[in-house]
Scaffold this motif. Structure first.
Motif, PDB file in Angstrom:
ATOM      1  N   CYS A 227       0.831  -1.210   0.000  1.00  0.00           N
ATOM      2  CA  CYS A 227       0.000   0.000   0.000  1.00  0.00           C
ATOM      3  C   CYS A 227       0.859   1.250   0.000  1.00  0.00           C
ATOM      4  O   CYS A 227       0.576   2.211  -0.706  1.00  0.00           O
TER       5      CYS A 227
ATOM      6  N   ARG B  52       2.169   1.755  -3.367  1.00  0.00           N
ATOM      7  CA  ARG B  52       1.173   1.993  -4.415  1.00  0.00           C
ATOM      8  C   ARG B  52       0.446   3.316  -4.248  1.00  0.00           C
ATOM      9  O   ARG B  52       0.032   3.940  -5.209  1.00  0.00           O
ATOM     10  N   PHE B  53       0.240   3.708  -2.991  1.00  0.00           N
ATOM     11  CA  PHE B  53      -0.522   4.948  -2.760  1.00  0.00           C
ATOM     12  C   PHE B  53       0.310   5.932  -1.959  1.00  0.00           C
ATOM     13  O   PHE B  53       0.019   6.185  -0.783  1.00  0.00           O
TER      14      PHE B  53
ATOM     15  N   GLU C  49       0.319   8.944  -1.988  1.00  0.00           N
ATOM     16  CA  GLU C  49      -0.348  10.214  -1.660  1.00  0.00           C
ATOM     17  C   GLU C  49      -1.182  10.094  -0.373  1.00  0.00           C
ATOM     18  O   GLU C  49      -1.562  11.094   0.211  1.00  0.00           O
ATOM     19  N   LEU C  50      -1.447   8.873   0.063  1.00  0.00           N
ATOM     20  CA  LEU C  50      -2.216   8.717   1.302  1.00  0.00           C
ATOM     21  C   LEU C  50      -1.289   8.868   2.503  1.00  0.00           C
ATOM     22  O   LEU C  50      -0.097   8.624   2.407  1.00  0.00           O
TER      23      LEU C  50
ATOM     24  N   GLN D 278      -2.368   6.570   8.314  1.00  0.00           N
ATOM     25  CA  GLN D 278      -3.680   6.027   7.999  1.00  0.00           C
ATOM     26  C   GLN D 278      -3.557   4.617   7.428  1.00  0.00           C
ATOM     27  O   GLN D 278      -4.277   3.700   7.822  1.00  0.00           O
TER      28      GLN D 278
ATOM     29  N   SER E 158      -4.871   1.246   9.258  1.00  0.00           N
ATOM     30  CA  SER E 158      -5.929   0.448   8.648  1.00  0.00           C
ATOM     31  C   SER E 158      -5.554  -1.024   8.571  1.00  0.00           C
ATOM     32  O   SER E 158      -6.377  -1.898   8.792  1.00  0.00           O
TER      33      SER E 158
ATOM     34  N   ILE F  98      -4.459  -2.747  12.510  1.00  0.00           N
ATOM     35  CA  ILE F  98      -5.410  -2.850  13.617  1.00  0.00           C
ATOM     36  C   ILE F  98      -6.533  -3.797  13.252  1.00  0.00           C
ATOM     37  O   ILE F  98      -7.234  -3.612  12.266  1.00  0.00           O
ATOM     38  N   HIS F  99      -6.655  -4.841  14.035  1.00  0.00           N
ATOM     39  CA  HIS F  99      -7.676  -5.837  13.735  1.00  0.00           C
ATOM     40  C   HIS F  99      -8.820  -5.824  14.733  1.00  0.00           C
ATOM     41  O   HIS F  99      -9.800  -6.518  14.567  1.00  0.00           O
TER      42      HIS F  99
ATOM     43  N   THR G  20      -9.480   5.452  -7.883  1.00  0.00           N
ATOM     44  CA  THR G  20      -8.040   5.606  -7.719  1.00  0.00           C
ATOM     45  C   THR G  20      -7.659   6.166  -6.357  1.00  0.00           C
ATOM     46  O   THR G  20      -6.499   6.114  -5.978  1.00  0.00           O
ATOM     47  N   SER G  21      -8.599   6.712  -5.636  1.00  0.00           N
ATOM     48  CA  SER G  21      -8.240   7.254  -4.335  1.00  0.00           C
ATOM     49  C   SER G  21      -9.450   7.186  -3.400  1.00  0.00           C
ATOM     50  O   SER G  21     -10.585   7.037  -3.860  1.00  0.00           O
ATOM     51  N   PRO G  22      -9.219   7.309  -2.091  1.00  0.00           N
ATOM     52  CA  PRO G  22     -10.334   7.305  -1.143  1.00  0.00           C
ATOM     53  C   PRO G  22     -11.332   8.414  -1.437  1.00  0.00           C
ATOM     54  O   PRO G  22     -12.529   8.250  -1.228  1.00  0.00           O
TER      55      PRO G  22
ATOM     56  N   GLU H 216     -11.780   8.478   7.423  1.00  0.00           N
ATOM     57  CA  GLU H 216     -10.953   7.372   7.873  1.00  0.00           C
ATOM     58  C   GLU H 216     -11.501   6.037   7.359  1.00  0.00           C
ATOM     59  O   GLU H 216     -10.752   5.205   6.841  1.00  0.00           O
TER      60      GLU H 216
ATOM     61  N   THR I 260     -10.761   5.592   3.679  1.00  0.00           N
ATOM     62  CA  THR I 260      -9.395   5.157   3.378  1.00  0.00           C
ATOM     63  C   THR I 260      -9.250   3.663   3.620  1.00  0.00           C
ATOM     64  O   THR I 260      -8.685   2.935   2.806  1.00  0.00           O
ATOM     65  N   THR I 261      -9.762   3.217   4.767  1.00  0.00           N
ATOM     66  CA  THR I 261      -9.621   1.808   5.112  1.00  0.00           C
ATOM     67  C   THR I 261     -10.339   0.929   4.098  1.00  0.00           C
ATOM     68  O   THR I 261      -9.800  -0.075   3.638  1.00  0.00           O
TER      69      THR I 261
ATOM     70  N   PHE J  40     -11.055   1.661   1.073  1.00  0.00           N
ATOM     71  CA  PHE J  40     -10.332   1.754  -0.189  1.00  0.00           C
ATOM     72  C   PHE J  40      -9.140   0.799  -0.199  1.00  0.00           C
ATOM     73  O   PHE J  40      -8.897   0.084  -1.175  1.00  0.00           O
ATOM     74  N   LEU J  41      -8.402   0.765   0.918  1.00  0.00           N
ATOM     75  CA  LEU J  41      -7.254  -0.130   0.999  1.00  0.00           C
ATOM     76  C   LEU J  41      -7.695  -1.587   0.932  1.00  0.00           C
ATOM     77  O   LEU J  41      -7.050  -2.414   0.304  1.00  0.00           O
TER      78      LEU J  41
ATOM     79  N   ALA K 271      -8.304  -2.344  -2.547  1.00  0.00           N
ATOM     80  CA  ALA K 271      -7.059  -2.377  -3.314  1.00  0.00           C
ATOM     81  C   ALA K 271      -6.293  -3.669  -3.040  1.00  0.00           C
ATOM     82  O   ALA K 271      -5.683  -4.240  -3.934  1.00  0.00           O
ATOM     83  N   LEU K 272      -6.311  -4.113  -1.792  1.00  0.00           N
ATOM     84  CA  LEU K 272      -5.575  -5.326  -1.426  1.00  0.00           C
ATOM     85  C   LEU K 272      -6.383  -6.589  -1.724  1.00  0.00           C
ATOM     86  O   LEU K 272      -5.906  -7.690  -1.496  1.00  0.00           O
TER      87      LEU K 272
ATOM     88  N   LYS L  96      -8.846  -7.750  -0.033  1.00  0.00           N
ATOM     89  CA  LYS L  96      -9.029  -8.498   1.215  1.00  0.00           C
ATOM     90  C   LYS L  96     -10.454  -8.298   1.703  1.00  0.00           C
ATOM     91  O   LYS L  96     -11.078  -7.278   1.421  1.00  0.00           O
TER      92      LYS L  96
ATOM     93  N   CYS M 251      -8.795 -10.181   7.748  1.00  0.00           N
ATOM     94  CA  CYS M 251      -9.661  -9.075   7.319  1.00  0.00           C
ATOM     95  C   CYS M 251      -9.016  -7.726   7.564  1.00  0.00           C
ATOM     96  O   CYS M 251      -8.164  -7.577   8.423  1.00  0.00           O
ATOM     97  N   ILE M 252      -9.484  -6.752   6.799  1.00  0.00           N
ATOM     98  CA  ILE M 252      -9.187  -5.361   7.100  1.00  0.00           C
ATOM     99  C   ILE M 252     -10.343  -4.875   7.964  1.00  0.00           C
ATOM    100  O   ILE M 252     -11.500  -5.209   7.712  1.00  0.00           O
ATOM    101  N   HIS M 253     -10.012  -4.094   8.966  1.00  0.00           N
ATOM    102  CA  HIS M 253     -10.985  -3.819   9.996  1.00  0.00           C
ATOM    103  C   HIS M 253     -11.475  -2.377   9.960  1.00  0.00           C
ATOM    104  O   HIS M 253     -10.680  -1.446   9.947  1.00  0.00           O
TER     105      HIS M 253
ATOM    106  N   TYR N 215     -14.053   0.274  12.007  1.00  0.00           N
ATOM    107  CA  TYR N 215     -14.961   0.474  13.128  1.00  0.00           C
ATOM    108  C   TYR N 215     -15.830   1.689  12.842  1.00  0.00           C
ATOM    109  O   TYR N 215     -15.352   2.816  12.788  1.00  0.00           O
TER     110      TYR N 215
END
Lengths: 452, 290
Positions: free
Chosen positions: A31, A34-35, A37-38, A42, A46, A49-50, B2-4, B21, B24-25, B27-28, B31-32, B34, B185-187, B189
């Motif tokens: 990430c 690849r990104f 700009e973020l 953050q 992301s 944290i699970h 392409t972006s959040p 927030e 972004t999460t 979006f990631l 992208a991944l 997941k 997983c991506i989490h 909240y």
């Protein structure tokens, strides 16, 4: 973020019990490249944290590692800040009319009116002072208290409490004040942690502050919520756990022995299927809580646990005691804990001395209160075992122990303290099925699994 | 996408306002490739987010609602026994090997939501709703699907997906998940929205409201959420509440005239009683200020 910082961050997070797999690290790197700009924070947050309760500790670690400029620049202009603060004060006199007080080197809060600018806190508490306190080897809580006292924090909150009680503040300002208060304390705590971490050069201090490990009596409101929600989850797991006894039922697994037994009457022909299933264990639970001042924090959690487990027991009885016993089952079985809390607070009226007396309590229980207890009952005692040099009268505990199936004793003190002179733990211990240290949420978790 | 920011914009077009927030999460996670685990209190829009995402990505939505006792044969696959029996009766061949192979082929497989999402030819979004309601064993069934997007059926073998599905899991947090599941997983909240965001949510969801009323309602709800209640009002309840006031022809929110409408906002009698008591206090405070 350069590789060294990243490795340090991962190491630190792993130390404070976040589980980070190599897949996670790989994902973060993907990430990040690849990104670009973020924001880095953050992205890392992301992916790493699970579970929601980890956010706070992540923030702390991040702060210490990457936003901690003080340790390298301990010199700051103390006089200058004091001056600027004084200037600000001229139009805002402290609520409640307290005079201007000043701690050593810090700045007093009472002089500052109600609005606090948090960018100033950095300057409010000098880092050198923090270092000085931590290097003296004080406990975390003590350092925080010292710092707060030096800032006149306690006078400051007192003046607000008074103003609110007198009705001078509207509820809105009061809430706002509460928020300020909480964030101020949090800020100070963060700074103390930072100082401790850099002092010991390890993540140990932070690990000690993890909500699962730290003592139940020092939890903040937010952490209390966390512990409670975890208790609810543990209890839920238990509530559905089946017991060991079987019972006939119209559904469940096939009960071969019963079918064969019945088939005999029809010359071995099977006419009717029988089913059986496991029934939950439903025995009686008697809880006995010491509610003297030192114990109040622990009682709250135990009672919460007991209310969550209500469904599993046929009958729950709760007694509070200090030097006499009283039955509070009806308050506790209410969903709302506030009444139970009130009951703890109002206990002052019921006692004569305020010092726990286990001997008398056990005598009263054995002779009067527990006459009708079932032999399958479990007795759960929460107490520190400090008898204030009164006679132990262990024979009464022995009597009770003979009556019920199990006696579990939960003690919030450390094991070493059990052997102190005024502590009767070693004498009572022999009559208990098991004795637990019950100091932190993780202790409580172990107990839940073992006992219930 | 392409972006959040992009994601935020297209979600907004579908009527879902997401904060930065979470965007972004999410979006990631996309992208991944997941799975994404969304947690938060009831009624903050966890399921809505998944639905909006399905519309945005133009994916077919496959939804699996979890409940206690949900098992493999209802979630993943089952053999169509009736059809298998018919096949046996019709078969004239004596060749046992052939029948055996035939009987356990894809033709006799009843695909349930999870398998369906794997087999689907078009892109899908798999929503596993309220996973915390399911049993713990069920979680372990999911692990293979979540990590590799494939399922293994003993009689057939491994089936892996052609079009990687987007997987969204939601949870009300009534039970803790195993680390194995969380790790995959991506989490996200989700919590109650900030005042500004709630106002804009309210005005997109219920455009008939006047600005004044929307603002008043949101401020009031934000205030209510600070009280120690058993169940705090959620976003959907805020919307209902605002609509209720609208239908009573109120143009602004008056503390004195709320009694009776509160049951739209709060669902426990105890909570309502608590709030009514508070209302009286707020009313007198407001009167003083005026």
């Amino acid at each position: 973020m350069d590789g060294w910082n990243f490795v340090r961050l991962v190491h630190a997070l792993r130390q404070v019990s976040l589980s980070i797999s190599s897949q996670d690290i790989f994902d973060v790197q993907t990430c990040l490249s690849r990104f670009p700009e973020l924001s880095e924070k953050q992205i890392i947050k992301s992916v790493f944290i699970h579970r929601p309760q980890d956010t706070e500790i992540f923030e702390t670690v991040w702060r210490i590692l990457l936003e901690n400029p003080e340790s390298s620049t301990p010199n700051y202009a103390e006089d200058e800040t004091n001056n600027s603060v004084l200037e600000e004060n001229q139009d805002s006199s402290g609520i409640g009319g307290q005079g201007i007080g000043r701690g050593s080197g810090g700045v007093s809060l009472t002089t500052r009116g109600n609005v606090l600018d948090f960018s100033h806190i950095t300057k409010l508490v000098p880092f050198s002072r923090l270092e000085e306190l931590t290097s003296r080897g004080l406990e975390f809580e003590d350092v925080v208290k010292t710092i707060l006292a030096e800032m006149d924090y306690y006078t400051w909150i007192n003046s607000f409490d008074l103003a609110f009680q007198r009705g001078e503040l509207s509820e809105e300002t009061w809430y706002k004040h509460q928020d300020t208060r909480a964030s101020l304390v949090r800020e100070i705590q963060q700074r103390v942690i930072t100082a401790q971490v850099s002092d010991e050069n390890s993540w140990e201090p932070l690990v000690r502050q993890h909500w699962l490990i730290k003592s139940l009596s020092t939890l903040t409101e937010k952490e209390k919520e966390l512990v409670k929600s975890s208790i609810r989850k543990w209890a839920r797991k238990l509530a559905v756990r089946p017991g060991t006894r079987w019972k006939n039922s119209h559904r469940g697994t096939i009960d071969i022995s019963q079918i064969v037994r019945q088939s005999v009457q029809w010359d071995g022909l099977l006419f009717h299927l029988n089913y059986r299933k496991k029934i939950p264990r439903a025995s009686e639970l008697v809880v006995l809580c010491d509610v003297s001042n030192s114990m109040a924090a622990f009682v709250e959690f135990l009672i919460y646990l007991v209310t969550c487990l209500r469904a599993r027991f046929r009958k729950i009885r709760v007694f509070f005691f200090i030097d006499s016993v009283w039955d509070v089952s009806e308050f506790v079985c209410d969903d709302d804990l506030s009444r139970a809390k009130q009951e703890i607070k109002s206990s002052g009226d019921k006692v004569t001395s305020g010092f726990s007396d286990y001997g008398t309590v056990f005598q009263e229980l054995a002779e009067n209160k527990l006459n009708d207890v079932s032999s399958r009952a479990t007795l759960l005692i929460l107490g520190d075992g400090k008898n204030n040099y009164r006679p132990a009268q262990k024979e009464y505990l022995a009597q009770i122990a003979a009556k019920v199936r199990n006696v579990f004793w939960l003690n919030p003190l450390e094991l070493e303290e059990w052997n102190e002179r005024d502590n009767m733990m070693k004498e009572y211990q022999n009559y208990c099925s098991k004795v637990y240290r019950c100091r932190s949420a993780s202790d409580l978790q172990r107990i839940v699994q073992d006992v219930f | 996408m392409t972006s959040p920011l992009d994601l935020t914009r297209v979600l907004e077009e579908e009527g879902y306002l997401i904060d930065k927030e979470a965007a972004t999460t999410l979006f990631l996670a996309l992208a991944l490739e997941k799975p994404c685990l969304i947690e938060g209190p009831a009624g903050v829009g966890k399921t809505q987010l998944a639905l909006a995402l399905a519309r945005v990505e133009k994916r077919k939505l496959i939804r699996l609602q979890c409940y206690e006792g949900l098992d493999l044969s209802k979630a993943l696959y089952d053999w169509n026994y009736a059809k298998q029996l018919l096949r046996l009766q019709l078969s004239k061949t004596e060749d046992w090997d052939q029948i055996k192979v035939d009987l356990f082929s894809e033709e006799f497989l009843l695909s349930r939501p999870l398998l369906e999402s794997i087999l689907s030819q078009e892109p899908v979004l798999l929503l596993i709703d309220e996973l915390d309601k399911s049993d713990e064993e069920f979680e372990s069934f999911l692990l293979e699907l979540l990590a590799e997007f494939q399922v293994t059926i003993p009689e057939i073998g491994t089936i892996s997906s052609k079009t990687k599905p987007v997987v969204i899991l939601t949870s009300n947090n009534s039970r803790d998940f195993s680390d194995a599941l969380r790790r995959r997983c991506i989490h996200i909240y989700l919590t109650y929205p900030s005042l500004e965001r709630e106002i804009s949510i309210l005005s997109t969801q219920a455009p008939e409201l006047s600005n004044r009323l929307a603002k008043d309602v949101c401020e009031f709800v934000a205030r209510v959420r600070k009280l120690p209640l058993q169940k705090l009002p959620s976003v959907s309840e805020t919307i209902d509440f605002a609509r209720a006031l609208q239908s009573l022809h109120q143009t602004e929110l008056n503390y004195g005239e709320l009694m009776g409408t509160l049951s739209v906002l709060l669902k426990y009698p105890k909570d309502i009683a608590k709030l009514e008591e508070r209302l009286r206090k707020w009313e007198s405070e407001a009167a003083q200020r005026r």
